[in-house]
Design a protein around this motif. Structure first.
Motif, PDB file in Angstrom:
ATOM      1  N   TRP A   1       0.821  -1.207   0.000  1.00 26.55           N
ATOM      2  CA  TRP A   1       0.000   0.000   0.000  1.00 26.55           C
ATOM      3  C   TRP A   1       0.860   1.264   0.000  1.00 26.55           C
ATOM      4  O   TRP A   1       0.501   2.266  -0.619  1.00 26.55           O
TER       5      TRP A   1
ATOM      6  N   TRP B   1       2.037   1.678  -3.555  1.00 25.22           N
ATOM      7  CA  TRP B   1       0.918   2.135  -4.377  1.00 25.22           C
ATOM      8  C   TRP B   1       0.685   3.633  -4.160  1.00 25.22           C
ATOM      9  O   TRP B   1       0.491   4.392  -5.115  1.00 25.22           O
TER      10      TRP B   1
ATOM     11  N   SER C   1       1.326   1.397 -10.199  1.00 23.79           N
ATOM     12  CA  SER C   1       0.309   1.473  -9.143  1.00 23.79           C
ATOM     13  C   SER C   1      -0.811   0.473  -9.390  1.00 23.79           C
ATOM     14  O   SER C   1      -1.297  -0.173  -8.450  1.00 23.79           O
TER      15      SER C   1
ATOM     16  N   MET D   1       0.453  -3.125  -8.572  1.00 19.99           N
ATOM     17  CA  MET D   1       0.575  -3.377  -7.137  1.00 19.99           C
ATOM     18  C   MET D   1      -0.801  -3.537  -6.513  1.00 19.99           C
ATOM     19  O   MET D   1      -1.005  -4.420  -5.655  1.00 19.99           O
ATOM     20  N   LEU D   2      -1.766  -2.731  -6.944  1.00 20.82           N
ATOM     21  CA  LEU D   2      -3.129  -2.855  -6.425  1.00 20.82           C
ATOM     22  C   LEU D   2      -3.733  -4.204  -6.831  1.00 20.82           C
ATOM     23  O   LEU D   2      -4.435  -4.834  -6.045  1.00 20.82           O
TER      24      LEU D   2
ATOM     25  N   SER E   1      -6.584   3.469  -9.421  1.00 21.81           N
ATOM     26  CA  SER E   1      -5.343   4.217  -9.190  1.00 21.81           C
ATOM     27  C   SER E   1      -5.436   5.611  -9.788  1.00 21.81           C
ATOM     28  O   SER E   1      -5.021   6.596  -9.172  1.00 21.81           O
TER      29      SER E   1
END
Length: 471
Positions: free
Chosen positions: A98, A101, A310, A313-314, A343
């Motif tokens: 997180w 991100w 981002s 990673m999410l 994102s």
């Protein structure tokens, strides 16, 4: 239906070509910070800024070697967040995922605004926010269609950045050698003729290390992107093996030429940036326009990578039940479209906060990402230490290894901790550390409070890959 099959229903497509990953690995480390922000570091530390860049570069080389060892064994879109989950526990993977991100979500509006500012200077009849919105929407749409689009845009952005630096190195080399016609400067005297090589002491060099270290953020993206290529292990190995010459060529040599051509205390370094100041010292015509074009390419490249990184990673967090389940959905081309939209939406919220909230709010948001690079590096090193020992204990043969384990890994951890402690006593970076620390503690608390629901129908891609390898 088997667990592996079910887990891969929403798997990412492996559509990145080798040339995409190769160019990403070469130019991924080149950001606007090199062309503009390096001037502040030079002005702060003098010619001894070369020590700061060498130290920060050495740290990145070691971190990339550790990360590559883990990524070659197990390529994953969550990269170090997934490895932290397995090595240190759910709280570590949750927290660093997180934080990472959040870092790239904040980069999106910052880079878009920088691009809009440059374009507005060329076309003043169009407002900055209109350029910012148009660029962000365009790159968001291309990222939604296919990862191949991200790779293609990044390939050309990277190629232009590399070409610009090579051209600069050639011109600067001629100028330093006294072979550049009309150049107002030559030789290496500026390395020592203004109060010596280290005019402001070692303390300023340490402060410059903190500044330069963040300019290397993005080197690790290749381990995330390689998971969407046909032969990720091979691509990661190639990228990591080349990281030493990339840092030496693009950063150390180019900064060396800047320091040789421009006095370290020249106001032009702050007003115009290091590259423009050097080009002006060489009497290169249209220096500002040249640098603006290159910086525009660099910020668009960074914005493109921020959208990509981002969202991946999410997506990885969602696969591990640490983010909304919808974020793991992919379209027919294997793109995590919900993660891309979420994102981008978060980035627009940050933009709105900048306009509507008091300036102190947005300043805190920016400060909260200040030490994330160091925390990412620290987690990578700690994860490597644990996973390497586990693999050695299990008798696993590693095709790619970190040098001098565990000594170098421990030295890296100690160095990062030392830098973090020095930030605490540095007025310039103290706020960043405290803000990032507060955000980190909040996310750690969330990881302990928010339950990870067990769902047999959706497993982490990490364990899905393991299952398919063992079957």
């Amino acid at each position: 239906m088997t667990t592996t099959q079910t887990a891969n229903e929403d798997a990412l497509a492996q559509n990145l070509k080798p040339r995409h990953v190769r160019m990403l690995s070469i130019a991924g480390v080149i950001g606007a910070g090199l062309f503009v922000g390096s001037g502040h570091a030079i002005y702060e530390a003098g010619p001894a800024v070369l020590i700061a860049y060498a130290a920060a570069g050495a740290l990145v080389v070691l971190i990339m070697r550790m990360l590559a060892e883990m990524a070659v064994s197990l390529p994953d879109s969550g990269s170090f967040s997934t490895y932290a989950d397995k090595a240190l526990g759910r709280w570590a993977g949750f927290t660093i995922g997180w934080l990472y991100w959040w870092f790239w979500v904040l980069v999106i509006p910052l880079e878009a605004n920088a691009a809009g500012t440059i374009l507005h200077a060329w076309f003043p009849q169009i407002a900055i926010w209109q350029f910012t919105l148009a660029i962000t929407l365009f790159l968001t749409i291309t990222n939604l269609l296919s990862v191949k689009n991200y790779g293609e845009f990044e390939f050309w952005f990277a190629l232009l950045k590399v070409a610009a630096i090579v051209a600069f190195l050639c011109a600067a080399g001629l100028a330093v050698s006294g072979l550049m016609p009309n150049s107002s400067t030559s030789g290496l005297q500026h390395l020592y003729d203004t109060q010596g090589f280290m005019p402001n002491g070692m303390g300023k060099v340490m402060a410059a290390i903190l500044t330069t270290m963040f300019s290397f953020m993005g080197t690790e993206i290749v381990t995330i992107a390689a998971a969407e290529s046909k032969d990720p292990g091979k691509q990661i190995t190639r990228a990591t093996n080349s990281v030493i010459w990339r840092i030496a060529l693009f950063y150390l040599l180019s900064i060396f030429f800047v320091v040789a051509l421009v006095p370290w205390n020249s106001p032009a370094l702050i007003e115009h940036g290091s590259y423009q100041a050097a080009l002006q010292a060489m009497n290169i015509p249209h220096a500002r326009l040249i640098v603006d074009i290159v910086v525009l390419m660099a910020v668009c490249s960074c914005l493109n990578s921020a959208l990509y990184t981002s969202s991946r990673m999410l997506y990885s967090l969602s696969c591990r039940k640490d983010a909304p389940a919808a974020a793991s959905r992919t379209n027919r081309s294997g793109t995590p479209w919900v993660a891309v939209l979420l994102s981008t939406a978060a980035a627009f919220v940050a933009v709105v906060a900048n306009y509507l909230a008091p300036s102190v709010v947005f300043e805190f948001l920016l400060a909260s990402s200040g030490a994330i690079a160091l925390l990412v590096y620290l987690v990578i090193a700690a994860s490597h230490l644990v996973l390497r020992k586990k693999r050695e204990k299990a008798g696993e043969k590693l095709s790619y290894r970190m040098w001098l384990f565990p000594g170098l890994t421990w030295i890296t951890i100690l160095f990062i901790v030392t830098v973090l402690v020095s930030m605490l006593f540095n007025a310039q970076h103290q706020t960043e550390l405290l803000a990032t620390g507060g955000l980190t503690l909040a996310i750690i608390a969330a990881s302990l409070i928010v339950p990870r629901k067990k769902n047999k129908r959706q497993k982490t891609r990490f364990y899905a890959v393991q299952s398919s390898e063992n079957s």
